[in-house]
Scaffold this motif. Sequence first.
Motif, PDB file in Angstrom:
ATOM      1  N   GLN A   1     115.398  24.590  28.872  1.00  0.00           N
ATOM      2  CA  GLN A   1     114.546  24.688  30.054  1.00  0.00           C
ATOM      3  C   GLN A   1     113.668  25.936  30.080  1.00  0.00           C
ATOM      4  O   GLN A   1     112.509  25.861  30.429  1.00  0.00           O
ATOM      5  CB  GLN A   1     115.381  24.611  31.325  1.00  0.00           C
ATOM      6  N   TRP A   2     114.210  27.090  29.706  1.00  0.00           N
ATOM      7  CA  TRP A   2     113.400  28.313  29.772  1.00  0.00           C
ATOM      8  C   TRP A   2     112.208  28.213  28.826  1.00  0.00           C
ATOM      9  O   TRP A   2     111.103  28.631  29.170  1.00  0.00           O
ATOM     10  CB  TRP A   2     114.232  29.566  29.475  1.00  0.00           C
ATOM     11  N   LEU A   3     112.406  27.642  27.636  1.00  0.00           N
ATOM     12  CA  LEU A   3     111.307  27.501  26.684  1.00  0.00           C
ATOM     13  C   LEU A   3     110.307  26.458  27.168  1.00  0.00           C
ATOM     14  O   LEU A   3     109.091  26.672  27.077  1.00  0.00           O
ATOM     15  CB  LEU A   3     111.841  27.140  25.300  1.00  0.00           C
ATOM     16  N   ALA A   4     110.792  25.365  27.726  1.00  0.00           N
ATOM     17  CA  ALA A   4     109.898  24.346  28.289  1.00  0.00           C
ATOM     18  C   ALA A   4     109.042  24.955  29.396  1.00  0.00           C
ATOM     19  O   ALA A   4     107.835  24.682  29.482  1.00  0.00           O
ATOM     20  CB  ALA A   4     110.696  23.160  28.816  1.00  0.00           C
ATOM     21  N   ASN A   5     109.641  25.799  30.234  1.00  0.00           N
ATOM     22  CA  ASN A   5     108.889  26.461  31.307  1.00  0.00           C
ATOM     23  C   ASN A   5     107.813  27.385  30.749  1.00  0.00           C
ATOM     24  O   ASN A   5     106.688  27.413  31.256  1.00  0.00           O
ATOM     25  CB  ASN A   5     109.826  27.250  32.220  1.00  0.00           C
ATOM     26  N   GLU A   6     108.154  28.158  29.721  1.00  0.00           N
ATOM     27  CA  GLU A   6     107.176  29.076  29.117  1.00  0.00           C
ATOM     28  C   GLU A   6     106.039  28.303  28.446  1.00  0.00           C
ATOM     29  O   GLU A   6     104.872  28.679  28.544  1.00  0.00           O
ATOM     30  CB  GLU A   6     107.854  30.007  28.108  1.00  0.00           C
ATOM     31  N   LEU A   7     106.379  27.230  27.766  1.00  0.00           N
ATOM     32  CA  LEU A   7     105.359  26.403  27.121  1.00  0.00           C
ATOM     33  C   LEU A   7     104.452  25.749  28.157  1.00  0.00           C
ATOM     34  O   LEU A   7     103.233  25.665  27.970  1.00  0.00           O
ATOM     35  CB  LEU A   7     106.015  25.346  26.238  1.00  0.00           C
ATOM     36  N   THR A   8     105.030  25.303  29.260  1.00  0.00           N
ATOM     37  CA  THR A   8     104.242  24.708  30.345  1.00  0.00           C
ATOM     38  C   THR A   8     103.303  25.739  30.953  1.00  0.00           C
ATOM     39  O   THR A   8     102.138  25.443  31.226  1.00  0.00           O
ATOM     40  CB  THR A   8     105.171  24.114  31.426  1.00  0.00           C
TER      41      THR A   8
END
Length: 126
Positions: free
Chosen positions: A75-82
């Motif tokens: 989730q943290w990486l998905a948030n940063e990518l978003t």
Amino acid sequence: MTSTFLSKPQQVALQQALSRTKLLNNDKLTHEHIVSAEQKAYSLVAVMLYRFNLQKIKWSSFLSTAIKTTTNVCQWLANELTRCQHDYKAQPNEGVISEQSAFMNGIFSEELAYIDALLGTETQAN
């Protein structure tokens, strides 16, 4: 091979991702460690970044694919990518692209160094 701060499962996840994308032969894989779904997703994104950087990166394609890969897994990486995707869509100029490139290369610095070392070793062995 150079020293790395990556754990054995992280290294195995990267090897599997490289094999899946046909950058590494299957017979070179280490199978002794169990890899988590998060490590697999993280490794796939690192390999995508490596592959995209072999050519001129297309941020919109890279970010879309990376977000799909990490959603519901990391989730943290998905948030940063978003967040990066929103910044890119709002202002797709050289400054934003340069900032995102530095950010991604920073997050994946160990993985990219490991991939370089691993593929460099394989190339020399052939």
